[in-house]
Design an enzyme around this catalytic site. Structure first.
Site, mmCIF file in Angstrom:
data_model
loop_
_atom_site.group_PDB
_atom_site.id
_atom_site.type_symbol
_atom_site.label_atom_id
_atom_site.label_comp_id
_atom_site.label_asym_id
_atom_site.label_seq_id
_atom_site.Cartn_x
_atom_site.Cartn_y
_atom_site.Cartn_z
ATOM 1 N N HIS A 180 -1.718 4.572 -2.979
ATOM 2 C CA HIS A 180 -3.150 4.525 -3.254
ATOM 3 C C HIS A 180 -3.897 4.483 -1.929
ATOM 4 O O HIS A 180 -3.353 4.050 -0.905
ATOM 5 C CB HIS A 180 -3.495 3.284 -4.076
ATOM 6 C CG HIS A 180 -2.964 3.315 -5.466
ATOM 7 N ND1 HIS A 180 -3.421 2.457 -6.444
ATOM 8 C CD2 HIS A 180 -2.015 4.090 -6.061
ATOM 9 C CE1 HIS A 180 -2.778 2.706 -7.575
ATOM 10 N NE2 HIS A 180 -1.916 3.687 -7.363
ATOM 11 N N GLU A 228 -6.183 2.519 -0.853
ATOM 12 C CA GLU A 228 -6.293 1.165 -0.299
ATOM 13 C C GLU A 228 -5.026 0.761 0.454
ATOM 14 O O GLU A 228 -5.082 0.203 1.547
ATOM 15 C CB GLU A 228 -6.545 0.135 -1.405
ATOM 16 C CG GLU A 228 -7.792 0.367 -2.217
ATOM 17 C CD GLU A 228 -7.542 1.138 -3.512
ATOM 18 O OE1 GLU A 228 -6.885 2.196 -3.473
ATOM 19 O OE2 GLU A 228 -8.019 0.683 -4.565
ATOM 20 N N CYS A 271 -7.057 -1.438 -8.465
ATOM 21 C CA CYS A 271 -6.120 -1.876 -9.494
ATOM 22 C C CYS A 271 -5.514 -3.218 -9.070
ATOM 23 O O CYS A 271 -5.759 -3.706 -7.965
ATOM 24 C CB CYS A 271 -5.020 -0.831 -9.686
ATOM 25 S SG CYS A 271 -3.894 -0.679 -8.274
ATOM 26 N N CYS A 306 -3.415 -3.045 -5.773
ATOM 27 C CA CYS A 306 -4.230 -2.959 -4.557
ATOM 28 C C CYS A 306 -4.975 -4.268 -4.293
ATOM 29 O O CYS A 306 -5.069 -4.700 -3.151
ATOM 30 C CB CYS A 306 -5.189 -1.783 -4.652
ATOM 31 S SG CYS A 306 -4.319 -0.192 -4.600
#
Length: 167
Positions: free
Chosen positions: A63, A65, A93, A96
């Site tokens: 992701h 992040e 999410c 993260c």
């Protein structure tokens, strides 16, 4: 502990950094990834920027992040990234959010809400705060419309729907 701080920070500065995150999201979208982008900032300096890449990297943790945290930690020579602000185009999410807390990010600014996978708006600050020995300021909704539009266009053209999950 997570606290919602509406109006914290300089909104003009927040929007400018979020525009940089949106640029990363657009790059991810052009590469066929879900268009989410992030930048990590400390004292007016961008430490790292990235877009989503789970498909191209064949890595479910790739992701935006997580990529930003990894790059900034390498650059800073420390896995603790206190005093930083993470700008991300979509509400993080649970994975993260956990990484942000463990890295000791000081402030999180996100764009669009994610009603399906987002970890913040679905839970009260007290529900996650007991897990971590860290305080995280959160500001949501910065440049939410352009972030939401990128996601809606992506899902409309590539997957034929799923537009309702982003607010």
């Amino acid at each position: 502990m997570i606290t919602e701080q509406v109006g914290t920070g300089d909104r003009i500065q927040d929007e400018a950094w979020m525009d940089r995150a949106l640029d990363w999201a657009k790059r991810a979208g052009r590469a066929g990834e879900v268009p989410v982008g992030a930048v990590l900032v400390r004292e007016g300096e961008c430490l790292a920027g990235a877009g989503n890449a789970p498909i191209s990297q064949m890595d479910p943790t790739a992701h935006a992040e997580i990529a930003v945290l990894r790059e900034a930690a390498r650059r800073m020579g420390n896995y603790r990234l206190g005093g930083t602000t993470l700008y991300v185009t979509l509400e993080p999410c649970v994975m993260c959010l956990g990484a942000l807390m463990l890295a000791r990010i000081g402030r999180l600014v996100y764009g669009a809400s994610d009603l399906r996978f987002g970890a913040l708006e679905r839970l009260s600050p007290g529900q996650l705060g007991w897990v971590f020995n860290h305080h995280l300021e959160v500001t949501g909704g910065i440049r939410a419309d352009p972030a939401r539009l990128l996601l809606q266009e992506f899902f409309a053209t590539r997957r034929g729907g799923g537009l309702e999950q982003f607010s």
